[in-house]
Design an enzyme around this catalytic site. Sequence first.
Site, PDB file in Angstrom:
ATOM      1  N   ASP A 198    -108.899  42.919  58.477  1.00 47.59           N
ATOM      2  CA  ASP A 198    -107.517  43.396  58.312  1.00 47.59           C
ATOM      3  C   ASP A 198    -106.572  42.571  59.181  1.00 47.59           C
ATOM      4  O   ASP A 198    -106.949  42.054  60.224  1.00 47.59           O
ATOM      5  CB  ASP A 198    -107.398  44.880  58.698  1.00 47.59           C
ATOM      6  CG  ASP A 198    -106.223  45.558  58.010  1.00 47.59           C
ATOM      7  OD1 ASP A 198    -106.452  46.307  57.035  1.00 47.59           O
ATOM      8  OD2 ASP A 198    -105.064  45.333  58.414  1.00 47.59           O
ATOM      9  N   ASN A 204    -109.460  43.592  48.743  1.00 49.13           N
ATOM     10  CA  ASN A 204    -108.580  44.757  48.603  1.00 49.13           C
ATOM     11  C   ASN A 204    -107.219  44.555  49.269  1.00 49.13           C
ATOM     12  O   ASN A 204    -106.255  45.218  48.880  1.00 49.13           O
ATOM     13  CB  ASN A 204    -109.329  45.956  49.223  1.00 49.13           C
ATOM     14  CG  ASN A 204    -108.412  47.102  49.581  1.00 49.13           C
ATOM     15  OD1 ASN A 204    -108.073  47.911  48.726  1.00 49.13           O
ATOM     16  ND2 ASN A 204    -107.998  47.176  50.847  1.00 49.13           N
ATOM     17  N   TYR A 223     -95.515  41.981  42.053  1.00 47.71           N
ATOM     18  CA  TYR A 223     -96.717  42.826  42.142  1.00 47.71           C
ATOM     19  C   TYR A 223     -97.396  42.919  40.777  1.00 47.71           C
ATOM     20  O   TYR A 223     -98.614  42.746  40.659  1.00 47.71           O
ATOM     21  CB  TYR A 223     -96.322  44.213  42.655  1.00 47.71           C
ATOM     22  CG  TYR A 223     -97.485  45.127  42.973  1.00 47.71           C
ATOM     23  CD1 TYR A 223     -98.072  45.127  44.235  1.00 47.71           C
ATOM     24  CD2 TYR A 223     -98.015  45.993  42.021  1.00 47.71           C
ATOM     25  CE1 TYR A 223     -99.136  45.968  44.536  1.00 47.71           C
ATOM     26  CE2 TYR A 223     -99.076  46.832  42.304  1.00 47.71           C
ATOM     27  CZ  TYR A 223     -99.638  46.816  43.565  1.00 47.71           C
ATOM     28  OH  TYR A 223    -100.702  47.651  43.858  1.00 47.71           O
ATOM     29  N   LYS A 251    -101.169  41.522  39.846  1.00 48.06           N
ATOM     30  CA  LYS A 251    -102.259  42.418  39.442  1.00 48.06           C
ATOM     31  C   LYS A 251    -102.787  42.046  38.051  1.00 48.06           C
ATOM     32  O   LYS A 251    -103.998  42.140  37.797  1.00 48.06           O
ATOM     33  CB  LYS A 251    -101.811  43.876  39.526  1.00 48.06           C
ATOM     34  CG  LYS A 251    -101.487  44.322  40.963  1.00 48.06           C
ATOM     35  CD  LYS A 251    -102.666  44.115  41.929  1.00 48.06           C
ATOM     36  CE  LYS A 251    -102.397  44.671  43.317  1.00 48.06           C
ATOM     37  NZ  LYS A 251    -103.522  44.495  44.246  1.00 48.06           N
ATOM     38  N   ILE A 294    -101.944  55.951  44.333  1.00 50.38           N
ATOM     39  CA  ILE A 294    -102.849  56.597  45.290  1.00 50.38           C
ATOM     40  C   ILE A 294    -102.061  56.907  46.561  1.00 50.38           C
ATOM     41  O   ILE A 294    -101.271  56.065  47.022  1.00 50.38           O
ATOM     42  CB  ILE A 294    -104.029  55.649  45.629  1.00 50.38           C
ATOM     43  CG1 ILE A 294    -104.706  55.122  44.341  1.00 50.38           C
ATOM     44  CG2 ILE A 294    -105.033  56.357  46.526  1.00 50.38           C
ATOM     45  CD1 ILE A 294    -105.284  56.162  43.410  1.00 50.38           C
ATOM     46  N   THR A 307    -101.511  56.617  49.779  1.00 54.95           N
ATOM     47  CA  THR A 307    -101.891  55.838  50.966  1.00 54.95           C
ATOM     48  C   THR A 307    -100.614  55.365  51.657  1.00 54.95           C
ATOM     49  O   THR A 307     -99.514  55.502  51.098  1.00 54.95           O
ATOM     50  CB  THR A 307    -102.705  54.589  50.581  1.00 54.95           C
ATOM     51  OG1 THR A 307    -101.804  53.630  49.999  1.00 54.95           O
ATOM     52  CG2 THR A 307    -103.841  54.895  49.622  1.00 54.95           C
TER      53      THR A 307
HETATM   54  P1  NAD Z   1    -102.457  50.211  52.507  1.00 50.89           P
HETATM   55  O1  NAD Z   1    -101.104  49.676  52.815  1.00 50.89           O
HETATM   56  O2  NAD Z   1    -102.784  51.623  52.876  1.00 50.89           O
HETATM   57  O3  NAD Z   1    -103.578  49.267  53.168  1.00 50.89           O
HETATM   58  C1  NAD Z   1    -103.546  47.896  53.016  1.00 50.89           C
HETATM   59  C2  NAD Z   1    -104.229  47.260  54.200  1.00 50.89           C
HETATM   60  O4  NAD Z   1    -104.202  45.856  53.981  1.00 50.89           O
HETATM   61  C3  NAD Z   1    -103.513  47.523  55.532  1.00 50.89           C
HETATM   62  O5  NAD Z   1    -104.451  47.918  56.516  1.00 50.89           O
HETATM   63  C4  NAD Z   1    -102.874  46.183  55.873  1.00 50.89           C
HETATM   64  O6  NAD Z   1    -102.807  45.943  57.276  1.00 50.89           O
HETATM   65  C5  NAD Z   1    -103.828  45.230  55.188  1.00 50.89           C
HETATM   66  N1  NAD Z   1    -103.208  43.956  54.889  1.00 50.89           N
HETATM   67  C6  NAD Z   1    -101.985  43.707  54.372  1.00 50.89           C
HETATM   68  N2  NAD Z   1    -101.786  42.389  54.257  1.00 50.89           N
HETATM   69  C7  NAD Z   1    -102.927  41.790  54.702  1.00 50.89           C
HETATM   70  C8  NAD Z   1    -103.322  40.464  54.843  1.00 50.89           C
HETATM   71  N3  NAD Z   1    -102.524  39.450  54.504  1.00 50.89           N
HETATM   72  N4  NAD Z   1    -104.554  40.208  55.332  1.00 50.89           N
HETATM   73  C9  NAD Z   1    -105.380  41.221  55.696  1.00 50.89           C
HETATM   74  N5  NAD Z   1    -105.046  42.506  55.594  1.00 50.89           N
HETATM   75  C10 NAD Z   1    -103.822  42.787  55.107  1.00 50.89           C
HETATM   76  O7  NAD Z   1    -102.656  49.945  50.944  1.00 50.89           O
HETATM   77  P2  NAD Z   1    -103.610  50.639  49.858  1.00 50.89           P
HETATM   78  O8  NAD Z   1    -102.793  51.617  49.096  1.00 50.89           O
HETATM   79  O9  NAD Z   1    -104.877  51.076  50.484  1.00 50.89           O
HETATM   80  O10 NAD Z   1    -103.850  49.398  48.870  1.00 50.89           O
HETATM   81  C11 NAD Z   1    -105.049  48.649  48.887  1.00 50.89           C
HETATM   82  C12 NAD Z   1    -105.120  47.837  47.609  1.00 50.89           C
HETATM   83  O11 NAD Z   1    -105.079  48.716  46.481  1.00 50.89           O
HETATM   84  C13 NAD Z   1    -103.967  46.853  47.422  1.00 50.89           C
HETATM   85  O12 NAD Z   1    -104.440  45.673  46.828  1.00 50.89           O
HETATM   86  C14 NAD Z   1    -103.051  47.594  46.468  1.00 50.89           C
HETATM   87  O13 NAD Z   1    -102.235  46.721  45.709  1.00 50.89           O
HETATM   88  C15 NAD Z   1    -104.063  48.311  45.599  1.00 50.89           C
HETATM   89  N6  NAD Z   1    -103.520  49.475  44.908  1.00 50.89           N
HETATM   90  C16 NAD Z   1    -102.916  50.495  45.602  1.00 50.89           C
HETATM   91  C17 NAD Z   1    -102.372  51.553  44.904  1.00 50.89           C
HETATM   92  C18 NAD Z   1    -101.670  52.701  45.587  1.00 50.89           C
HETATM   93  O14 NAD Z   1    -100.980  53.462  44.899  1.00 50.89           O
HETATM   94  N7  NAD Z   1    -101.812  52.894  46.892  1.00 50.89           N
HETATM   95  C19 NAD Z   1    -102.454  51.577  43.506  1.00 50.89           C
HETATM   96  C20 NAD Z   1    -103.083  50.524  42.843  1.00 50.89           C
HETATM   97  C21 NAD Z   1    -103.604  49.481  43.557  1.00 50.89           C
END
Ligand code: NAD
Length: 250
Positions: A39, A91, A157, A161, A190, A192
């Site tokens: 991370d 991720n 975005y 994706k 989700i 988060t």
């Molecule tokens: P989040 O913001 O809770 O967590 C993302 C994590 O990635 C954080 O800990 C952040 O520090 C880390 N991060 C960001 N940039 C980084 C980098 N350059 N290098 C290393 N770490 C980095 O997000 P989430 O909701 O858990 O999303 C995780 C994945 O799921 C993402 O790819 C997101 O696009 C995808 N996603 C999320 C949702 C949603 O609704 N939350 C929906 C569809 C897809």
Amino acid sequence: MATYDVADRSAIVTGAGSGIGKAVALLLAANGAKVVVQDLNEDAANAVVSEIEASGGTAVAVAGDAGATDVIEATVAAAEALAPLKIGVNNAGIGGPAAPTGDYPDDGWDRVLDINLSAVFRNTRAQVKPMLENGGGSIVNLASILGSVGTPYSPAYVATKHGVVGFTKAAALAYAEQGVRINSVGPGYIDTPLLAQMDAEQKAALVALHPVGRLGKAEEVANLVGFLASDAASFITGSYHLVDGGYTAQ
Ligand code: NAD
């Protein structure tokens, strides 16, 4: 917590300090995988490692940008030092600016592409090589429902994706015969920290778009990722798997 066959191997999870990545890291570790918690946020990565160790699991943290070559090399080396690398969950991702295409900034576009798409490519490339030497493996790339449908204010975005879904198919075809499976996952919205910039009214509007009547939980995405990562998914490669509460069925 769901149970999957992922013991005797190491796993890389990028962006594992929060949200979906954290839930995946905890699930894989609980099932016996040795996990590299990668991370950008070092404190968050260390906290997840401590949580895994407190539960009797094995994990190490690698802090830094998931798209940086030196970080990717350190992440793969850390995994191989724990056990043969057989799982990669790419991720790490960001939402980026919210604006329609006519107002979308260049720097925001470039940053979203770097993290959400180019980093997925570079990590997949680095993970495939040891997996071929280790007799196979499973890579899961985080896309989104926005890998198959659009939304007006996040063009970068949505583009990344869709790109993850297509890239995953191309990569999977290159290694299908050699036992490295590569799939993408498309979560609905989700609950988060990624959604933290939204107010209650915006979140309620999002809930209304999901036929199940709520946002998803990180653990519900982790359950699908854990299955795809495991040996139980041995005939699944090159495909895009939704976990979206019915969002894209409408
Ligand atoms: P989040 O913001 O809770 O967590 C993302 C994590 O990635 C954080 O800990 C952040 O520090 C880390 N991060 C960001 N940039 C980084 C980098 N350059 N290098 C290393 N770490 C980095 O997000 P989430 O909701 O858990 O999303 C995780 C994945 O799921 C993402 O790819 C997101 O696009 C995808 N996603 C999320 C949702 C949603 O609704 N939350 C929906 C569809 C897809």
